[in-house]
Design a protein around this motif. Structure first.
Motif, PDB file in Angstrom:
ATOM      1  N   GLU A 476       0.825  -1.198   0.000  1.00 49.20           N
ATOM      2  CA  GLU A 476       0.000   0.000   0.000  1.00 49.20           C
ATOM      3  C   GLU A 476       0.866   1.258   0.000  1.00 49.20           C
ATOM      4  O   GLU A 476       1.743   1.437   0.838  1.00 49.20           O
ATOM      5  N   ASN A 477       0.606   2.142  -0.954  1.00 50.32           N
ATOM      6  CA  ASN A 477       1.309   3.421  -1.007  1.00 50.32           C
ATOM      7  C   ASN A 477       0.625   4.362  -0.020  1.00 50.32           C
ATOM      8  O   ASN A 477      -0.480   4.832  -0.252  1.00 50.32           O
ATOM      9  N   VAL A 478       1.302   4.628   1.091  1.00 52.93           N
ATOM     10  CA  VAL A 478       0.700   5.440   2.157  1.00 52.93           C
ATOM     11  C   VAL A 478       1.084   6.906   2.037  1.00 52.93           C
ATOM     12  O   VAL A 478       0.850   7.694   2.963  1.00 52.93           O
ATOM     13  N   GLY A 479       1.685   7.293   0.912  1.00 50.37           N
ATOM     14  CA  GLY A 479       2.015   8.688   0.688  1.00 50.37           C
ATOM     15  C   GLY A 479       3.499   8.911   0.499  1.00 50.37           C
ATOM     16  O   GLY A 479       4.284   7.975   0.370  1.00 50.37           O
ATOM     17  N   THR A 480       3.883  10.167   0.481  1.00 51.24           N
ATOM     18  CA  THR A 480       5.277  10.536   0.306  1.00 51.24           C
ATOM     19  C   THR A 480       5.840  11.128   1.592  1.00 51.24           C
ATOM     20  O   THR A 480       5.107  11.648   2.430  1.00 51.24           O
ATOM     21  N   VAL A 481       7.162  11.035   1.717  1.00 51.38           N
ATOM     22  CA  VAL A 481       7.871  11.615   2.853  1.00 51.38           C
ATOM     23  C   VAL A 481       8.835  12.658   2.294  1.00 51.38           C
ATOM     24  O   VAL A 481       9.694  12.345   1.455  1.00 51.38           O
ATOM     25  N   ASN A 482       8.691  13.876   2.745  1.00 53.06           N
ATOM     26  CA  ASN A 482       9.520  14.973   2.255  1.00 53.06           C
ATOM     27  C   ASN A 482      10.566  15.369   3.292  1.00 53.06           C
ATOM     28  O   ASN A 482      10.329  15.266   4.502  1.00 53.06           O
ATOM     29  N   PRO A 483      11.733  15.828   2.848  1.00 54.81           N
ATOM     30  CA  PRO A 483      12.759  16.234   3.799  1.00 54.81           C
ATOM     31  C   PRO A 483      12.424  17.584   4.432  1.00 54.81           C
ATOM     32  O   PRO A 483      11.773  18.431   3.807  1.00 54.81           O
ATOM     33  N   ASN A 484      12.889  17.772   5.674  1.00 56.41           N
ATOM     34  CA  ASN A 484      12.741  19.089   6.279  1.00 56.41           C
ATOM     35  C   ASN A 484      13.881  19.999   5.826  1.00 56.41           C
ATOM     36  O   ASN A 484      14.675  19.632   4.957  1.00 56.41           O
ATOM     37  N   SER A 485      13.980  21.160   6.425  1.00 52.77           N
ATOM     38  CA  SER A 485      14.990  22.131   5.991  1.00 52.77           C
ATOM     39  C   SER A 485      16.412  21.651   6.217  1.00 52.77           C
ATOM     40  O   SER A 485      17.359  22.134   5.582  1.00 52.77           O
ATOM     41  N   SER A 486      16.579  20.654   7.110  1.00 56.98           N
ATOM     42  CA  SER A 486      17.902  20.075   7.364  1.00 56.98           C
ATOM     43  C   SER A 486      18.169  18.849   6.515  1.00 56.98           C
ATOM     44  O   SER A 486      19.204  18.197   6.663  1.00 56.98           O
ATOM     45  N   GLY A 487      17.230  18.507   5.647  1.00 55.48           N
ATOM     46  CA  GLY A 487      17.391  17.348   4.785  1.00 55.48           C
ATOM     47  C   GLY A 487      17.028  16.035   5.444  1.00 55.48           C
ATOM     48  O   GLY A 487      17.360  14.958   4.924  1.00 55.48           O
ATOM     49  N   VAL A 488      16.334  16.077   6.588  1.00 55.47           N
ATOM     50  CA  VAL A 488      15.962  14.873   7.322  1.00 55.47           C
ATOM     51  C   VAL A 488      14.553  14.439   6.927  1.00 55.47           C
ATOM     52  O   VAL A 488      13.625  15.271   6.863  1.00 55.47           O
ATOM     53  N   TYR A 489      14.404  13.146   6.663  1.00 49.13           N
ATOM     54  CA  TYR A 489      13.093  12.558   6.372  1.00 49.13           C
ATOM     55  C   TYR A 489      12.556  11.935   7.653  1.00 49.13           C
ATOM     56  O   TYR A 489      13.180  11.020   8.209  1.00 49.13           O
ATOM     57  N   SER A 490      11.424  12.398   8.125  1.00 51.36           N
ATOM     58  CA  SER A 490      10.861  11.902   9.376  1.00 51.36           C
ATOM     59  C   SER A 490       9.548  11.174   9.105  1.00 51.36           C
ATOM     60  O   SER A 490       8.669  11.687   8.399  1.00 51.36           O
ATOM     61  N   LEU A 491       9.424   9.993   9.669  1.00 50.94           N
ATOM     62  CA  LEU A 491       8.205   9.209   9.537  1.00 50.94           C
ATOM     63  C   LEU A 491       8.101   8.264  10.718  1.00 50.94           C
ATOM     64  O   LEU A 491       9.028   8.153  11.530  1.00 50.94           O
ATOM     65  N   THR A 492       6.988   7.578  10.807  1.00 52.37           N
ATOM     66  CA  THR A 492       6.776   6.596  11.855  1.00 52.37           C
ATOM     67  C   THR A 492       6.582   5.229  11.219  1.00 52.37           C
ATOM     68  O   THR A 492       5.763   5.073  10.294  1.00 52.37           O
ATOM     69  N   ILE A 493       7.346   4.255  11.690  1.00 52.07           N
ATOM     70  CA  ILE A 493       7.226   2.878  11.197  1.00 52.07           C
ATOM     71  C   ILE A 493       6.231   2.146  12.087  1.00 52.07           C
ATOM     72  O   ILE A 493       6.459   1.989  13.289  1.00 52.07           O
ATOM     73  N   PRO A 494       5.102   1.684  11.535  1.00 54.47           N
ATOM     74  CA  PRO A 494       4.087   1.041  12.373  1.00 54.47           C
ATOM     75  C   PRO A 494       4.604  -0.243  13.027  1.00 54.47           C
ATOM     76  O   PRO A 494       5.557  -0.870  12.549  1.00 54.47           O
ATOM     77  N   ALA A 495       3.981  -0.613  14.121  1.00 56.28           N
ATOM     78  CA  ALA A 495       4.296  -1.883  14.766  1.00 56.28           C
ATOM     79  C   ALA A 495       3.996  -3.040  13.819  1.00 56.28           C
ATOM     80  O   ALA A 495       3.082  -2.959  12.986  1.00 56.28           O
TER      81      ALA A 495
END
Length: 506
Positions: A476-495
């Motif tokens: 399932e494509n749950v969307g895109t993850v974009n980098p913040n101003s520091s170039g960090v990609y933040s997301l949550t990996i489900p259990a």
């Protein structure tokens, strides 16, 4: 390979005889290297979430090349006779399915063989491979003829429809008349090839198999003369080999015979022992000079069997001998512990096995055991319900998290991990196009925040594909993850999940 209900009670008894315990795990063998890389990545790593796992991808730190992913084209007769066979082919090797690029076949021991002309007959004469399985013509065939014809259909259709680039064939047993006990299909009592009388004949039999498929317009890219050669306790078709005789046969008989038939490009795979550690011990004492691909299976080691484990090896050990730059393939694995589990727990067992073998043990390819079964069992990626409909266990989805996104030719790259929180993370890049893939497995019962840093490159948005316990679709494509101003990609990996993130180097 096996009888579904009896593998572990008998097959692995023999491992106690031929296996020794590995002292260091893959993780321990690579501890110094990983510690150094972690220190290098630590300074550059940036966290945007409190308590997050930090993964730093290093574009320039590469490991093994990936050759691909595959499955066995069987069980042959149920596959061929299935009313869903065309859909099954597409779900395995097609673009809407797993996009597998390797098909594993079987050198059947039942082929008619003319030793004077060296011709192996791989399908019954006068019967088209497109024969209706319900027709009298097909029903009048013997069981052996049905299996022979069915395999040609499976391989040929996969090649024609999906241009599957790599077909390998493994040999469970030579023809019975070539064995030391000519009345037994199994390897019990160390029943194997009669080296005194049949080494040349068996090499010609394997070569004739490759040539006959070539005459059908099918290239057999690699052939393996053995399958789980240490198994001397099971009832199914098998042949005992010790490492010395197998090496001699490959060097002195098989390679010369293939070459003399103009098959210099046909690769030889060996030794396909049942467990990765067993293959380590077997291959380390074998003449490997003419072996092109070193191979083992991904089942539990004897040490795990003793403690009650079954199915996928969750902690494979790195091989201790020098492979000399040759590729290492996992040519078979499944969860054949006996209890059917089509849910996320079963899927995560495969996810752990694949991660450990690819990311910790540097395997170049991973081939699952059965593509399909006509009933429900975890030895297959696709199962069949009692009403004839197909069922896709979570193992199918897990396989796709690798096979759909990581292509042959990709290179595994370093991932420095801080505050791991139990996540298993590996990354791969396409050196030609700049595409890259990150595979993240969470076997835990809690969601884990993840921050991704990139070293040596930049990227835009990452596409995020996930499989969880509640996922109803595939990847399932749950969307895109974009980098913040520091170039960090933040997301949550489900259990209890596996995620694949895909991006492009800018």
């Amino acid at each position: 390979m096996l009888k579904l209900t009896s593998r572990w009670s008998r097959l692995y008894t023999v491992l106690a005889v031929v296996s020794t315990f590995s002292i260091f795990s893959c993780q321990k063998n690579s501890l110094t290297l990983e510690s150094q890389e972690a220190q290098l990545n630590k300074k550059a790593a940036v966290s945007a979430q409190a308590g997050a796992t930090i993964a730093t991808l290093n574009w320039d730190q590469t490991y093994q090349k990936i050759d691909g992913f595959g499955a066995f084209g069987g069980r042959i007769v149920p596959f061929f006779e299935s009313a869903k066979r065309d859909s099954i082919l597409d779900y395995l090797w097609g673009g809407s399915g797993l996009k597998l690029n390797i098909l594993r076949g079987k050198v059947l021991h039942t082929y008619p063989f003319n030793q004077q002309t060296k011709v192996v007959t791989i399908k019954p004469a006068g019967v088209s491979i497109d024969v209706d399985p319900n027709s009298a013509t097909y029903q009048n065939l013997t069981a052996d003829e049905k299996e022979q014809l069915g395999q040609v259909w499976i391989i040929k259709k996969a090649k024609e429809r999906y241009e599957v680039p790599f077909v390998m064939a493994s040999t469970w047993t030579p023809p019975l008349y070539m064995k030391t006990n000519t009345s037994s299909i199994s390897a019990k009592w160390f029943n194997g090839l009669n080296f005194n009388t049949s080494s040349t004949a068996f090499a010609r039999y394997l070569t004739g198999f490759v040539k006959s498929f070539q005459n059908e317009g099918i290239t057999i890219n690699a052939i393996s003369p053995s399958n789980e050669p240490e198994n001397v306790f099971s009832d199914w078709d098998a042949s005992y080999w010790d490492s010395s005789h197998l090496g001699q046969f490959i060097t002195n008989n098989l390679r010369p015979e293939l070459n003399s038939a103009g098959l210099q490009s046909t690769k030889i795979i060996s030794s396909e022992n049942a467990a990765w550690g067993t293959a380590d011990n077997f291959l380390s004492g074998m003449d490997r000079s003419k072996v092109d691909i070193l191979a083992g299976h991904g089942y539990v080691e004897i040490s795990g069997i003793i403690t009650g484990q079954r199915g996928f090896n969750q902690s494979p050990s790195m091989w201790n001998f020098s492979i000399g730059g040759k590729p290492m393939w996992v040519t078979e694995a499944s969860d054949d512990g006996g209890n059917y589990d089509n849910g996320i727990e079963g899927g995560l067992k495969l996810a752990v096995n694949m991660h450990k073998l690819l990311a910790d043990c540097n395997a170049n390819a991973y081939v699952f055991w059965l593509g399909m079964l006509a009933f429900q069992n975890n030895e297959a990626l696709i199962c069949t319900k009692s009403d004839g409909s197909l069922e896709f266990p979570k193992t199918y989805d897990v396989m796709g998290h690798y096979s759909r996104f990581i292509k042959a030719g990709y290179m595994r790259i370093n991932v420095g991990v801080q505050n791991g929180n139990g996540l298993l993370i590996s990354a791969y890049k396409d050196p030609q196009t700049g595409k890259f893939v990150l595979v993240v497995t969470n076997t835990g019962t809690a969601a884990v925040p993840l921050d991704i840093n990139l070293t040596g490159f930049a990227s835009g948005a990452l596409n995020n594909y996930q499989t969880t316990a509640s996922s109803s679709g595939h990847w399932e494509n749950v969307g895109t993850v974009n980098p913040n101003s520091s170039g960090v990609y933040s997301l949550t990996i489900p259990a209890k999940s596996i995620s694949t993130l895909e991006g492009n180097k800018l």
